[in-house]
Design a protein around this motif. Structure first.
Motif, mmCIF file in Angstrom:
data_model
loop_
_atom_site.group_PDB
_atom_site.id
_atom_site.type_symbol
_atom_site.label_atom_id
_atom_site.label_comp_id
_atom_site.label_asym_id
_atom_site.label_seq_id
_atom_site.Cartn_x
_atom_site.Cartn_y
_atom_site.Cartn_z
ATOM 1 N N TYR A 97 0.882 -1.388 -0.029
ATOM 2 C CA TYR A 97 -0.062 -0.276 0.038
ATOM 3 C C TYR A 97 0.952 1.130 0.105
ATOM 4 N N ARG A 98 1.459 1.472 -1.092
ATOM 5 C CA ARG A 98 1.977 2.764 -1.402
ATOM 6 C C ARG A 98 2.224 3.348 -2.682
ATOM 7 N N GLU A 99 2.464 4.498 -2.951
ATOM 8 C CA GLU A 99 3.035 5.319 -4.145
ATOM 9 C C GLU A 99 4.223 5.735 -4.337
ATOM 10 N N GLN A 100 4.964 5.683 -5.405
ATOM 11 C CA GLN A 100 5.983 5.909 -5.559
ATOM 12 C C GLN A 100 6.472 6.529 -6.807
ATOM 13 N N PHE A 101 7.676 7.403 -6.841
ATOM 14 C CA PHE A 101 8.356 7.885 -7.948
ATOM 15 C C PHE A 101 9.787 7.405 -7.947
ATOM 16 N N ASP A 102 10.351 6.829 -8.998
ATOM 17 C CA ASP A 102 11.999 6.306 -9.136
ATOM 18 C C ASP A 102 12.649 7.214 -9.885
ATOM 19 N N PHE A 103 13.660 8.040 -9.320
ATOM 20 C CA PHE A 103 14.454 9.005 -10.027
ATOM 21 C C PHE A 103 16.044 8.426 -9.711
ATOM 22 N N ALA A 104 16.884 8.900 -10.475
ATOM 23 C CA ALA A 104 18.258 8.486 -10.371
ATOM 24 C C ALA A 104 19.169 9.569 -10.741
ATOM 25 N N THR A 105 20.592 9.482 -10.401
ATOM 26 C CA THR A 105 21.534 10.527 -10.766
ATOM 27 C C THR A 105 21.659 10.470 -12.581
ATOM 28 N N PRO A 106 21.873 11.539 -13.096
ATOM 29 C CA PRO A 106 22.137 11.665 -14.298
ATOM 30 C C PRO A 106 22.822 10.719 -15.102
ATOM 31 N N HIS A 107 22.658 10.147 -16.204
ATOM 32 C CA HIS A 107 23.265 9.014 -16.753
ATOM 33 C C HIS A 107 22.673 8.854 -18.340
ATOM 34 N N GLU A 108 23.651 8.710 -19.158
ATOM 35 C CA GLU A 108 23.194 8.621 -20.620
ATOM 36 C C GLU A 108 23.545 7.147 -20.701
ATOM 37 N N THR A 109 22.440 6.192 -21.030
ATOM 38 C CA THR A 109 22.605 4.701 -21.126
ATOM 39 C C THR A 109 23.722 4.256 -22.140
ATOM 40 N N GLN A 110 24.516 3.146 -21.506
ATOM 41 C CA GLN A 110 25.619 2.656 -22.179
ATOM 42 C C GLN A 110 25.127 1.387 -23.260
ATOM 43 N N TRP A 111 24.004 1.200 -23.256
ATOM 44 C CA TRP A 111 23.203 0.000 -23.928
ATOM 45 C C TRP A 111 23.418 0.367 -25.541
ATOM 46 N N LYS A 112 23.932 -0.520 -26.144
ATOM 47 C CA LYS A 112 23.642 -0.557 -27.683
ATOM 48 C C LYS A 112 22.984 -1.889 -28.340
ATOM 49 N N VAL A 186 8.627 7.893 -1.805
ATOM 50 C CA VAL A 186 7.514 7.158 -1.353
ATOM 51 C C VAL A 186 6.568 7.671 -0.627
ATOM 52 N N LYS A 187 5.307 7.450 -0.852
ATOM 53 C CA LYS A 187 4.215 7.591 0.096
ATOM 54 C C LYS A 187 3.647 6.563 0.575
ATOM 55 N N TYR A 188 3.397 6.280 1.760
ATOM 56 C CA TYR A 188 2.641 5.222 2.459
ATOM 57 C C TYR A 188 1.512 5.926 3.162
ATOM 58 N N PRO A 189 0.242 5.867 2.358
ATOM 59 C CA PRO A 189 -0.977 6.528 3.043
ATOM 60 C C PRO A 189 -1.426 5.693 4.270
ATOM 61 N N ALA A 190 -2.172 6.372 5.104
ATOM 62 C CA ALA A 190 -2.696 6.065 6.486
ATOM 63 C C ALA A 190 -3.403 4.688 5.777
ATOM 64 N N ASN A 191 -3.676 3.550 6.647
ATOM 65 C CA ASN A 191 -4.729 2.683 6.302
ATOM 66 C C ASN A 191 -5.861 3.236 6.634
ATOM 67 N N ASP A 192 -6.846 2.701 5.558
ATOM 68 C CA ASP A 192 -8.494 3.310 5.574
ATOM 69 C C ASP A 192 -9.101 2.278 6.292
ATOM 70 N N GLY A 193 -8.650 1.259 6.732
ATOM 71 C CA GLY A 193 -9.414 0.294 7.398
ATOM 72 C C GLY A 193 -9.594 -1.031 6.506
ATOM 73 N N SER A 194 -9.248 -0.724 5.265
ATOM 74 C CA SER A 194 -9.987 -1.966 4.485
ATOM 75 C C SER A 194 -8.807 -2.872 3.791
ATOM 76 N N LEU A 195 -7.647 -2.544 4.168
ATOM 77 C CA LEU A 195 -6.698 -3.241 3.692
ATOM 78 C C LEU A 195 -5.481 -3.860 5.050
ATOM 79 N N THR A 196 -4.663 -4.608 4.566
ATOM 80 C CA THR A 196 -3.930 -5.096 5.752
ATOM 81 C C THR A 196 -2.825 -3.911 5.847
ATOM 82 N N ASP A 197 -1.841 -4.057 6.896
ATOM 83 C CA ASP A 197 -0.962 -3.193 7.276
ATOM 84 C C ASP A 197 0.478 -3.033 6.458
ATOM 85 N N GLN A 198 0.428 -3.572 5.431
ATOM 86 C CA GLN A 198 1.514 -3.816 4.599
ATOM 87 C C GLN A 198 1.791 -2.640 3.737
ATOM 88 N N GLY A 199 2.751 -1.693 4.233
ATOM 89 C CA GLY A 199 3.325 -0.583 3.560
ATOM 90 C C GLY A 199 4.122 -1.240 2.261
#
Length: 363
Positions: A97-112, A186-199
């Motif tokens: 039960y979380r919402e998130q954004f993944d960011f990273a340090t600047p990088h130009e991919t080395q894959w070809k 990462v945002k872990y919203p407060a449990n609204d009572g309908s879910l388990t406590d697993q963030g």
């Protein structure tokens, strides 16, 4: 189980800068690495102003219009960077039960074309529209770069704590322009009572080190000690929570402990919990099974005194004995099947022969 623990130690980074007190820090670090796998780091070098600015941005980031967030969905990125919707992931079969954004340090991919697929793991981040949240990108990148610098300094201290030369672990990193390190908001919203406590459910981290900024005053992080008990890691303002990843555990032959951990959702009636983990990567091409570190016998004896933990609730990132680091990370990340289906179709077919599942994994 002489070295079992019931709390996470607090280390004062200021001790490092005085030759008279640095040995005390190294001794405390050695204990934390071998017996706990987690520590708090106080008086670190990351700017408090930058940290405060980032914390101020976080609620605004999650309050962006859903349409704006959807424009940078992780599924758009072969680098597994971008936005993940609330409740769209699971660990060990249960919804995280979380919402998130993944960011990273600047990088130009080395894959070809024709290169190993795991080289595609690293590349440019997706950022929200600057007009909607002006200054956020610069603040986040500044923060990531400062934590990156701290993590490299810390890794040399870690080598000393293991009785090795301070540069002994440098071989696991490429030149700066070929490296990328990842962060999440990462945002872990407060449990609204309908879910388990697993963030987020029990898991290990993949690389060498994780630096966690707890960006709100909520409890929730727990670590599993040697006897399998869950121990609270409450927030301490001004500190990072630092933990060991599976790659470091593997390359030290279990001397360093990768400790199973989880996050519980804030209780019903609470406010959201926010956090910003920084994951320090090692070279995508590092083959840890080929590397042997020669530890002093007195250091190895500390592992014997610690004993072995009971079986934990975490099982991820177990392939370092046969795959390069990048491939291990790709296997872990490809359990975002929406990304895998679009960008890694062969691997997707291998792991999801029955097609796209209803839920995706946290890793």
């Amino acid at each position: 189980m002489a070295a079992n623990f019931s709390s996470v130690p607090v280390l004062d980074f200021a001790l490092v800068f005085d030759n008279a007190t640095k040995p005390e820090f190294i001794l405390q670090l050695r204990h934390a690495l071998i017996n706990v796998g987690f520590l708090y780091l106080d008086n670190h070098t990351v700017s408090q102003k930058v940290t405060n600015d980032l914390i101020d941005y976080i609620p605004r980031l999650f309050d962006l219009p859903q349409e704006a967030k959807n424009q940078i969905l992780m599924a758009n990125s072969p680098h597994f960077l971008g936005y993940s919707r609330l409740g769209a992931e699971f660990t060990k079969g249960k919804t995280d039960y979380r919402e998130q954004f993944d960011f990273a340090t600047p990088h130009e991919t080395q894959w070809k074309l024709g290169a190993p697929e795991h080289l595609r793991l690293w590349g440019p981040s997706q950022w929200p529209d600057e007009g909607l949240i002006p200054g956020f990108k610069n603040t986040m990148e500044t923060y990531l770069q400062q934590v990156q610098a701290l993590s490299y300094q810390f890794i040399s201290l870690l080598a000393e704590a293991f009785g090795l030369p301070s540069d002994a672990l440098n071989k696991f990193y490429d030149a700066d322009k070929f490296m990328q390190h990842r962060g999440k908001v990462v945002k872990y919203p407060a449990n609204d009572g309908s879910l388990t406590d697993q963030g987020v459910g029990p898991h290990y981290d993949a690389g060498f080190l994780t630096f966690l900024l707890v960006a709100s005053p909520h409890r929730g992080l727990q670590v599993q000690n040697l006897s399998g008990q869950w121990i609270d890691v409450p927030p301490i303002p001004g500190t990072f929570v630092v933990n060991i990843g599976k790659a470091l555990e593997f390359v030290t032959r279990g001397l360093a402990r990768a400790t199973s951990h989880r996050v519980l959702s804030p209780p019903v009636g609470s406010t959201p919990r926010y956090s910003v983990p920084f994951f320090q990567n090692i070279s995508l091409n590092a083959c840890l099974a080929d590397e042997v570190l020669d530890f002093p016998s007195e250091i190895l004896q500390l592992k014997q005194l610690r004993g072995d933990p009971v079986q934990t609730d975490s099982v991820n990132f177990a392939e370092f004995d046969r795959e390069p680091s990048g491939k291990v990370n790709l296997i872990g990340r490809v359990n975002h099947p929406d990304v895998a289906q679009r960008h890694y179709p062969d691997l997707f077919a291998q792991y999801f022969p029955n097609g796209l599942p209803q839920q995706v994994s946290a890793y």
